[in-house]
Design a protein around this motif. Structure first.
Motif, PDB file in Angstrom:
ATOM      1  N   LEU A 182     -20.282  -9.094  17.531  1.00  0.00           N
ATOM      2  CA  LEU A 182     -20.607  -9.081  16.108  1.00  0.00           C
ATOM      3  C   LEU A 182     -21.856  -9.915  15.846  1.00  0.00           C
ATOM      4  CD1 LEU A 182     -17.101  -9.518  14.438  1.00  0.00           C
ATOM      5  CD2 LEU A 182     -18.414  -7.415  14.720  1.00  0.00           C
ATOM      6  N   PRO A 183     -22.661  -9.504  14.866  1.00  0.00           N
ATOM      7  CA  PRO A 183     -23.847 -10.294  14.514  1.00  0.00           C
ATOM      8  C   PRO A 183     -23.455 -11.684  14.014  1.00  0.00           C
ATOM      9  CG  PRO A 183     -23.949  -8.099  13.539  1.00  0.00           C
ATOM     10  CD  PRO A 183     -22.560  -8.264  14.069  1.00  0.00           C
ATOM     11  N   GLU A 184     -24.370 -12.638  14.152  1.00  0.00           N
ATOM     12  CA  GLU A 184     -24.084 -14.012  13.741  1.00  0.00           C
ATOM     13  C   GLU A 184     -23.902 -14.151  12.237  1.00  0.00           C
ATOM     14  OE1 GLU A 184     -26.992 -16.665  15.254  1.00  0.00           O
ATOM     15  OE2 GLU A 184     -26.434 -16.356  17.354  1.00  0.00           O
ATOM     16  N   ASP A 185     -24.422 -13.180  11.474  1.00  0.00           N
ATOM     17  CA  ASP A 185     -24.281 -13.284  10.024  1.00  0.00           C
ATOM     18  C   ASP A 185     -23.047 -12.557   9.500  1.00  0.00           C
ATOM     19  OD1 ASP A 185     -25.162 -10.719  10.530  1.00  0.00           O
ATOM     20  OD2 ASP A 185     -26.714 -10.699   8.983  1.00  0.00           O
ATOM     21  N   SER A 186     -22.141 -12.181  10.397  1.00  0.00           N
ATOM     22  CA  SER A 186     -20.894 -11.551   9.962  1.00  0.00           C
ATOM     23  C   SER A 186     -20.002 -12.592   9.300  1.00  0.00           C
ATOM     24  CB  SER A 186     -20.162 -10.924  11.148  1.00  0.00           C
ATOM     25  OG  SER A 186     -20.916  -9.887  11.725  1.00  0.00           O
ATOM     26  N   ALA A 187     -19.570 -12.313   8.087  1.00  0.00           N
ATOM     27  CA  ALA A 187     -18.699 -13.248   7.362  1.00  0.00           C
ATOM     28  C   ALA A 187     -17.244 -13.101   7.778  1.00  0.00           C
ATOM     29  CB  ALA A 187     -18.828 -13.027   5.860  1.00  0.00           C
ATOM     30  N   GLY A 188     -16.913 -11.959   8.375  1.00  0.00           N
ATOM     31  CA  GLY A 188     -15.535 -11.731   8.776  1.00  0.00           C
ATOM     32  C   GLY A 188     -15.443 -10.546   9.708  1.00  0.00           C
ATOM     33  N   GLY A 233     -12.682 -12.553  -2.641  1.00  0.00           N
ATOM     34  CA  GLY A 233     -12.156 -13.877  -2.333  1.00  0.00           C
ATOM     35  C   GLY A 233     -13.196 -14.823  -1.778  1.00  0.00           C
ATOM     36  N   GLY A 234     -14.459 -14.402  -1.769  1.00  0.00           N
ATOM     37  CA  GLY A 234     -15.529 -15.268  -1.316  1.00  0.00           C
ATOM     38  C   GLY A 234     -15.681 -15.362   0.183  1.00  0.00           C
ATOM     39  N   GLY A 235     -14.972 -14.510   0.920  1.00  0.00           N
ATOM     40  CA  GLY A 235     -15.090 -14.520   2.374  1.00  0.00           C
ATOM     41  C   GLY A 235     -14.323 -15.633   3.055  1.00  0.00           C
ATOM     42  N   ASN A 236     -13.370 -16.239   2.348  1.00  0.00           N
ATOM     43  CA  ASN A 236     -12.645 -17.384   2.908  1.00  0.00           C
ATOM     44  C   ASN A 236     -11.177 -17.107   3.201  1.00  0.00           C
ATOM     45  OD1 ASN A 236     -14.927 -19.186   2.629  1.00  0.00           O
ATOM     46  ND2 ASN A 236     -14.518 -19.163   0.431  1.00  0.00           N
ATOM     47  N   ALA A 237     -10.699 -15.950   2.795  1.00  0.00           N
ATOM     48  CA  ALA A 237      -9.273 -15.656   2.925  1.00  0.00           C
ATOM     49  C   ALA A 237      -9.020 -14.628   4.020  1.00  0.00           C
ATOM     50  CB  ALA A 237      -8.715 -15.147   1.597  1.00  0.00           C
ATOM     51  N   VAL A 238      -7.792 -14.620   4.520  1.00  0.00           N
ATOM     52  CA  VAL A 238      -7.310 -13.557   5.393  1.00  0.00           C
ATOM     53  C   VAL A 238      -6.839 -12.413   4.508  1.00  0.00           C
ATOM     54  CG1 VAL A 238      -5.539 -12.907   7.068  1.00  0.00           C
ATOM     55  CG2 VAL A 238      -6.625 -15.167   7.195  1.00  0.00           C
ATOM     56  N   VAL A 239      -7.211 -11.203   4.853  1.00  0.00           N
ATOM     57  CA  VAL A 239      -6.795 -10.041   4.063  1.00  0.00           C
ATOM     58  C   VAL A 239      -5.989  -9.113   4.961  1.00  0.00           C
ATOM     59  CG1 VAL A 239      -7.549  -8.083   2.676  1.00  0.00           C
ATOM     60  CG2 VAL A 239      -8.840 -10.221   2.600  1.00  0.00           C
ATOM     61  N   LEU A 263      -4.965 -20.939   5.660  1.00  0.00           N
ATOM     62  CA  LEU A 263      -5.893 -20.178   4.823  1.00  0.00           C
ATOM     63  C   LEU A 263      -5.136 -19.346   3.795  1.00  0.00           C
ATOM     64  CD1 LEU A 263      -8.388 -18.873   7.542  1.00  0.00           C
ATOM     65  CD2 LEU A 263      -8.694 -20.815   6.004  1.00  0.00           C
ATOM     66  N   ASP A 264      -5.815 -19.042   2.701  1.00  0.00           N
ATOM     67  CA  ASP A 264      -5.237 -18.133   1.724  1.00  0.00           C
ATOM     68  C   ASP A 264      -5.076 -16.754   2.359  1.00  0.00           C
ATOM     69  OD1 ASP A 264      -5.177 -20.058  -0.243  1.00  0.00           O
ATOM     70  OD2 ASP A 264      -7.135 -19.514  -1.062  1.00  0.00           O
ATOM     71  N   VAL A 265      -4.016 -16.058   1.991  1.00  0.00           N
ATOM     72  CA  VAL A 265      -3.759 -14.719   2.507  1.00  0.00           C
ATOM     73  C   VAL A 265      -3.654 -13.751   1.334  1.00  0.00           C
ATOM     74  CG1 VAL A 265      -2.195 -13.241   3.811  1.00  0.00           C
ATOM     75  CG2 VAL A 265      -2.561 -15.604   4.536  1.00  0.00           C
ATOM     76  N   ILE A 266      -4.426 -12.685   1.402  1.00  0.00           N
ATOM     77  CA  ILE A 266      -4.413 -11.655   0.363  1.00  0.00           C
ATOM     78  C   ILE A 266      -3.824 -10.385   0.963  1.00  0.00           C
ATOM     79  CG2 ILE A 266      -5.822 -10.261  -1.199  1.00  0.00           C
ATOM     80  CD1 ILE A 266      -7.943 -12.488  -1.064  1.00  0.00           C
ATOM     81  N   ASP A 267      -2.730  -9.905   0.409  1.00  0.00           N
ATOM     82  CA  ASP A 267      -2.132  -8.653   0.861  1.00  0.00           C
ATOM     83  C   ASP A 267      -2.600  -7.520  -0.038  1.00  0.00           C
ATOM     84  OD1 ASP A 267      -0.674  -9.653   3.031  1.00  0.00           O
ATOM     85  OD2 ASP A 267       0.963 -10.298   1.728  1.00  0.00           O
ATOM     86  N   VAL A 268      -3.074  -6.451   0.589  1.00  0.00           N
ATOM     87  CA  VAL A 268      -3.583  -5.291  -0.147  1.00  0.00           C
ATOM     88  C   VAL A 268      -2.690  -4.099   0.160  1.00  0.00           C
ATOM     89  CG1 VAL A 268      -5.530  -3.722  -0.476  1.00  0.00           C
ATOM     90  CG2 VAL A 268      -5.942  -6.160  -0.073  1.00  0.00           C
ATOM     91  N   GLU A 269      -2.048  -3.577  -0.850  1.00  0.00           N
ATOM     92  CA  GLU A 269      -1.152  -2.429  -0.695  1.00  0.00           C
ATOM     93  C   GLU A 269      -1.979  -1.166  -0.475  1.00  0.00           C
ATOM     94  OE1 GLU A 269       1.976   0.041  -0.361  1.00  0.00           O
ATOM     95  OE2 GLU A 269       2.231  -2.134  -0.618  1.00  0.00           O
TER      96      GLU A 269
END
Length: 241
Positions: free
Chosen positions: A133-139, A165-171, A211-217
């Motif tokens: 992955l490129p170094e600028d990959s946020a996730g 979520g600003g790129g800080n959470a697990v989705v 880390l914050d966790v976001i669940d997406v249905e």
């Protein structure tokens, strides 16, 4: 500070700190910005690591990733949907029958990451894919090659939630409140992933790193995989030799 010293005035740490209030450099149109602006949330780059190195051991021989769905190999179907999403790059991790898997993906704009240690477990494939992955990959979104019902829109829903979520959470993709796949991990977890060993995924990292966790249905697609011959044929697949 120099003017004060020349004038014989004492300059304390508090004086220097006070000079920084509001910034020492005014922002003016004729001078470039002194700091690099942070990328907008809507522009956070997400790469997809598509896991396609497994041996399909529960199939009793045939490689499930080469099974045909509507006349197309399952791994190609999954890769095309990854490429049709908002992800900035799709990395396919190969191992078992790597040449056959690559042939099934011929002509697609994917990056291949060969994992010679795929028999040592899932962790080796995660590390092999993330390294590309490129170094600028946020996730990174970890996608399984054997989920026939996942669509590009499903992947985009996860990416949109990650960016919001600003790129800080697990989705995580979910179905009826139960966690499923794919899972999108922020860059802050990359160092921990680099230390995984054996047949271990990132699930326990999600649970222990706080880390914050976001669940997406996304519906049943999050839980439909084809680990067995019966499941694959029930999903509409046709195994190949």
């Amino acid at each position: 500070v120099l003017d004060r010293l020349i004038a014989g005035l004492d300059v304390t740490a508090r004086d220097i700190a006070g000079m920084g209030v509001g910034g020492l450099l005014m922002e003016i149109p004729t001078r470039p910005q002194p700091r690099e602006p942070l990328p907008a949330k809507s522009q956070l780059k997400v790469g997809i690591v598509l896991l396609a190195a497994g041996r399909s051991s529960r199939m009793g021989g045939p490689n499930k990733l080469l099974a045909l769905f509507d006349g197309k190999p399952l791994v190609r179907r999954t890769a095309e949907r990854a490429l049709g999403s908002k992800a900035s790059r799709t990395v396919v991790v190969t191992g078992h029958q790597r040449e056959r898997v690559r042939a099934a993906l011929a002509g697609l704009d994917v990056t291949f990451a060969d994992n010679p240690d795929f028999t040592d477990g899932l962790s080796t494939s995660l590390k092999a894919g993330i390294a590309y992955l490129p170094e600028d990959s946020a996730g990174v979104m970890i996608a399984l090659g054997d989920m026939p019902d996942i669509t590009s829109d499903d992947l985009d829903s996860l990416i949109d939630a990650f960016r919001k979520g600003g790129g800080n959470a697990v989705v995580r993709a979910s179905h009826d409140g139960k966690r499923g796949n794919p899972v999108l991990l922020p860059r802050s977890l990359f160092p921990a992933i680099a230390h995984l060993e054996g047949d271990t995924g990132a699930r326990h990292l999600v649970e222990t790193e706080g880390l914050d966790v976001i669940d997406v249905e996304i519906g049943a697609a999050a839980s439909v995989d084809v680990d067995t011959r019966e499941a694959l044929e029930g999903a509409g697949g046709v195994l190949q030799d």
